[in-house]
Design a protein around this motif. Sequence first.
Motif, PDB file in Angstrom:
ATOM      1  N   PRO A 254      63.745 -14.973   8.672  1.00  0.00           N
ATOM      2  CA  PRO A 254      63.442 -16.405   8.724  1.00  0.00           C
ATOM      3  C   PRO A 254      63.580 -16.957  10.135  1.00  0.00           C
ATOM      4  O   PRO A 254      64.363 -16.463  10.941  1.00  0.00           O
ATOM      5  CB  PRO A 254      64.486 -17.025   7.785  1.00  0.00           C
ATOM      6  N   ALA A 255      62.791 -17.997  10.399  1.00  0.00           N
ATOM      7  CA  ALA A 255      62.854 -18.646  11.707  1.00  0.00           C
ATOM      8  C   ALA A 255      64.189 -19.359  11.856  1.00  0.00           C
ATOM      9  O   ALA A 255      64.857 -19.651  10.858  1.00  0.00           O
ATOM     10  CB  ALA A 255      61.707 -19.639  11.822  1.00  0.00           C
ATOM     11  N   PRO A 256      64.620 -19.664  13.087  1.00  0.00           N
ATOM     12  CA  PRO A 256      65.861 -20.421  13.280  1.00  0.00           C
ATOM     13  C   PRO A 256      65.802 -21.756  12.523  1.00  0.00           C
ATOM     14  O   PRO A 256      64.716 -22.318  12.327  1.00  0.00           O
ATOM     15  CB  PRO A 256      65.897 -20.643  14.793  1.00  0.00           C
ATOM     16  N   GLY A 257      66.978 -22.250  12.111  1.00  0.00           N
ATOM     17  CA  GLY A 257      67.047 -23.483  11.319  1.00  0.00           C
ATOM     18  C   GLY A 257      66.324 -24.648  11.979  1.00  0.00           C
ATOM     19  O   GLY A 257      65.578 -25.398  11.330  1.00  0.00           O
ATOM     20  N   LEU A 258      66.507 -24.789  13.303  1.00  0.00           N
ATOM     21  CA  LEU A 258      65.903 -25.915  14.010  1.00  0.00           C
ATOM     22  C   LEU A 258      64.370 -25.854  13.926  1.00  0.00           C
ATOM     23  O   LEU A 258      63.702 -26.874  13.721  1.00  0.00           O
ATOM     24  CB  LEU A 258      66.353 -25.875  15.478  1.00  0.00           C
ATOM     25  N   VAL A 259      63.838 -24.639  14.050  1.00  0.00           N
ATOM     26  CA  VAL A 259      62.379 -24.474  13.985  1.00  0.00           C
ATOM     27  C   VAL A 259      61.884 -24.808  12.582  1.00  0.00           C
ATOM     28  O   VAL A 259      60.860 -25.490  12.407  1.00  0.00           O
ATOM     29  CB  VAL A 259      61.984 -23.022  14.368  1.00  0.00           C
ATOM     30  N   GLN A 260      62.635 -24.346  11.572  1.00  0.00           N
ATOM     31  CA  GLN A 260      62.239 -24.650  10.197  1.00  0.00           C
ATOM     32  C   GLN A 260      62.244 -26.150   9.944  1.00  0.00           C
ATOM     33  O   GLN A 260      61.352 -26.693   9.275  1.00  0.00           O
ATOM     34  CB  GLN A 260      63.196 -23.963   9.217  1.00  0.00           C
ATOM     35  N   LEU A 261      63.266 -26.840  10.490  1.00  0.00           N
ATOM     36  CA  LEU A 261      63.366 -28.297  10.303  1.00  0.00           C
ATOM     37  C   LEU A 261      62.167 -29.004  10.933  1.00  0.00           C
ATOM     38  O   LEU A 261      61.514 -29.847  10.302  1.00  0.00           O
ATOM     39  CB  LEU A 261      64.668 -28.790  10.940  1.00  0.00           C
TER      40      LEU A 261
ATOM     41  N   ALA B 233      70.416 -28.485  10.678  1.00  0.00           N
ATOM     42  CA  ALA B 233      69.382 -27.497  10.307  1.00  0.00           C
ATOM     43  C   ALA B 233      70.023 -26.162   9.920  1.00  0.00           C
ATOM     44  O   ALA B 233      69.557 -25.488   8.992  1.00  0.00           O
ATOM     45  CB  ALA B 233      68.416 -27.292  11.477  1.00  0.00           C
TER      46      ALA B 233
ATOM     47  N   PHE C 104      69.314 -24.839   6.182  1.00  0.00           N
ATOM     48  CA  PHE C 104      68.516 -23.635   5.935  1.00  0.00           C
ATOM     49  C   PHE C 104      69.372 -22.356   5.915  1.00  0.00           C
ATOM     50  O   PHE C 104      68.838 -21.246   6.031  1.00  0.00           O
ATOM     51  CB  PHE C 104      67.404 -23.513   6.997  1.00  0.00           C
TER      52      PHE C 104
ATOM     53  N   ARG D  22      71.404 -20.804   7.965  1.00  0.00           N
ATOM     54  CA  ARG D  22      71.252 -19.895   9.090  1.00  0.00           C
ATOM     55  C   ARG D  22      72.624 -19.648   9.723  1.00  0.00           C
ATOM     56  O   ARG D  22      73.550 -20.440   9.522  1.00  0.00           O
ATOM     57  CB  ARG D  22      70.286 -20.472  10.141  1.00  0.00           C
TER      58      ARG D  22
ATOM     59  N   GLU E  79      73.402 -19.670  15.897  1.00  0.00           N
ATOM     60  CA  GLU E  79      72.222 -20.408  16.386  1.00  0.00           C
ATOM     61  C   GLU E  79      72.621 -21.631  17.224  1.00  0.00           C
ATOM     62  O   GLU E  79      71.789 -22.182  17.932  1.00  0.00           O
ATOM     63  CB  GLU E  79      71.331 -20.841  15.216  1.00  0.00           C
TER      64      GLU E  79
END
Lengths: 425, 81
Positions: free
Chosen positions: A323-330, B32, B36, B38, B42
């Motif tokens: 999965p993409a980093p959380g920030l990118v997903q947001l 985030a 999500f 993660r 990060e």
Amino acid sequence: MIGNSTTVPTRREFLQRIALVLGAGTLATQVPWLPPLLAQPPGDSPADRVRIGIIGPGSRGGYLMRLLLATPGIEVAALCDDYAPNLERAASLCAPGTRRHSDYRELLASREIDGVVIATPLHEHAPMTLAALSAGKHVFVEKSLAYTIEECDAIGRAAKASGLVFQVGHQRLYSRRYLRAHALLARGELGPIRQFRGHWHRNGDWRRRVPKPELERKINWRLYRRYSAGLSTELGSHHFQLANWLSGTTPLSCVGYGSINHWKDGREVEDNMAVVFRYPNGVQLLWDSLISNAHHGCEFKVMCPKGYIETESGRVFLETPPPAPGLVQLVNGIEKGLFETISIGGPSWVPDLAKDTEGSLLDENWREVDAESKLQLAAFGNAIRQGKPIPGMIEHAVHAGVASLMAQFAMEENREVFWPKNLCV
Amino acid sequence: MKDLVIPARRIRCELRWLAGSLAAACVINAYAIVRFSRPWSELLTQAHRVLALALGLWLLSAVLRAGLATVRSLVSRRRAS
């Protein structure tokens, strides 16, 4: 092809190259044929020198000879070829005084030779290898192992009984990207192997220039069934060896078809073929080859439920990318909510098109084409110096050699060919 | 050519807005990560994106503040006239 110059690497360069291969995880301890590479590098003493005779220093043999000339601690001490131009050309690249023979039995009788490299037409592999082992010489024989299944077995038995170093030219066993693929599969990160798919496509007639018509069969031996099994043994054997190695087993049976549908020039071996090998647990190897279209080139794929590997290009493709980093997903989610259009109607299914992902590299430094061939010859030399056979080599040689012949017989006899019983390995 | 003079008060003000934007970007990144599921690594590995987001927020705030200042100026001029 024989180059005009050879560069002997320094001992440090050579060790660095070996370290690069062995650096791929804890491979040295997991792969039994790598430890000879860890041996103390040869010194300058004559006692450290391994004296090799080359039987068949033509095209492939000349290439191997050039690599041997650049391998520390190895001396090309004798050459043998019954085709004088090849012998002369090879001799011109070796040290003055290198012995020349036109009969391999003379070379094998020499006490000055520790081991031989055999790179002759397929039908000559067995008599030469058996004679070399019988003469107490260590043997490196080019793939594919032999012309018949019985000969493959006989070589395997003789090699086992001799206690001599025996190696076959399946250089992928020394390739970092294949070793990494093997390690990845062994760790189970992609799940169990469900299918192999391989192909080897070229566009060319596979002919060499013939100076006199009477030399046609001698020079273009690959095209004639009496001397060769064509695409199965010349190209397929590499991929069949991979399937055996990566699956850790041998095929149960093989079916296939082949024909001469393009190069209708008097050749006797197929110019295209497609075979299916059946492995235990319902696994198959689908393999095809043709020499009338090169678009797809050469590739060997390993299909697993969590991903697949393209071993020749050295890439691994995960079925579910991380999965993409959380920030990118947001940010993507916000963007999608703002700009994406909502379709009212549309197709009820999505076409199963190939995934257009780049995957990731198994090895960033794999473009050094000669690396694996250099290393397998270095391992051969080190093993002779140590006086210990290289583990696993007889199995790889016999299994790949037999599989190649199964594919050929399946095509020729239009039947399912089963794995022979009572093989030596 | 006329020299442009940026008063120290304006620089301090913009640095406060930039720091605020950076703090907001960090909070958004942390949200985030939780949202999500993660890894918390990060917070460091996405520092480049957090920095880009902070600059974006600061530019957005600058545009909004400039617009607001223009409106205020227009209103005060109208009252004065």
